[in-house]
Design an enzyme around this catalytic site. Structure first.
Site, PDB file in Angstrom:
ATOM      1  CG  ASN A  79      -2.290   0.646   0.858  1.00 44.49           C
ATOM      2  OD1 ASN A  79      -2.343   1.604   0.094  1.00 44.49           O
ATOM      3  ND2 ASN A  79      -3.355   0.145   1.449  1.00 44.49           N
ATOM      4  CG  HIS A 109      23.735   4.056  12.191  1.00 48.60           C
ATOM      5  ND1 HIS A 109      24.519   4.431  11.142  1.00 48.60           N
ATOM      6  CD2 HIS A 109      22.463   4.377  11.836  1.00 48.60           C
ATOM      7  CE1 HIS A 109      23.775   4.966  10.197  1.00 48.60           C
ATOM      8  NE2 HIS A 109      22.517   4.942  10.593  1.00 48.60           N
ATOM      9  CB  THR A 157      12.564  -5.359  18.609  1.00 52.12           C
ATOM     10  OG1 THR A 157      11.856  -6.114  19.603  1.00 52.12           O
ATOM     11  CG2 THR A 157      12.100  -3.910  18.656  1.00 52.12           C
ATOM     12  CE  LYS A 158      13.626  -9.616  22.101  1.00 50.07           C
ATOM     13  NZ  LYS A 158      13.317 -10.000  23.454  1.00 50.07           N
ATOM     14  CE  LYS A 175      -6.724 -13.195  18.352  1.00 44.49           C
ATOM     15  NZ  LYS A 175      -7.887 -12.661  17.639  1.00 44.49           N
TER      16      LYS A 175
END
Length: 177
Positions: A79, A109, A157-158, A175
């Site tokens: 999109n 960085h 982040t994971k 869920k």
């Protein structure tokens, strides 16, 4: 691709900057004026360096800061207002949905202030049939699993396991599908 550190001022930076300049011209051409989906895919094929499958649909504007490290499968929908920071690699497998304003980031960085202007790359992978909701951010090195959903506005982040729904900052599983 695996994690790589590029040193500012190195010969790699010069080569990267040449590609970035070429990509900037093509992205500018892409985002100014009207283009039907066929034209969008043709211009983006020049950016990525291979023919993008005609089953994909990409709404403009679209941004990339590098370009050639974007890999797109088939039947993908991207999109408006998405940004792919792809020096480290951004791969979307078949049947992926990308909501408006999504950012897929494969560059970071170093923590060391003396090296802060270097860049560290780590690929982003969005597996088959995943859906990344509006304004979500996927950070370097993250894989979003097959059939999974990333909720709108989430910061991932994971890695997200297959068949999971994640939301929040940082994104957490709420869920299983």
């Amino acid at each position: 691709m695996t994690s790589i550190e590029y040193k500012k001022g190195g010969t790699d930076f010069d080569q990267i900057n040449q590609i970035v300049q070429h990509t900037n011209k093509l992205i500018s051409k892409l985002n100014f004026g009207y283009h039907d989906n066929e034209s969008v895919l043709k211009i983006l094929s020049e950016v990525v360096g291979y023919e993008i499958d005609s089953s994909n649909e990409i709404n403009l504007p679209f941004s990339s800061d590098y370009g050639p490290n974007i890999k797109l499968g088939k039947n993908i929908f991207i999109n408006r207002n998405c940004m792919f920071v792809d020096l480290g690699g951004v791969t979307l497998e078949d049947d992926v949905l990308i909501g408006p304003g999504v950012k897929l980031i494969s560059v970071n960085h170093p923590i060391d202030p003396k090296k802060r202007h270097n860049v560290i790359t780590d690929p982003v992978l969005i597996r088959k049939n995943a859906w990344v909701g509006a304004n979500a951010i996927i950070l370097p090195g993250v894989t979003v699993g097959e059939n999974s959903i990333v909720g709108a506005g989430s910061i991932v982040t994971k890695d997200v396991p297959d068949n999971s729904v994640v939301v929040g900052n940082p994104a957490k599983i709420i869920k299983e599908i």
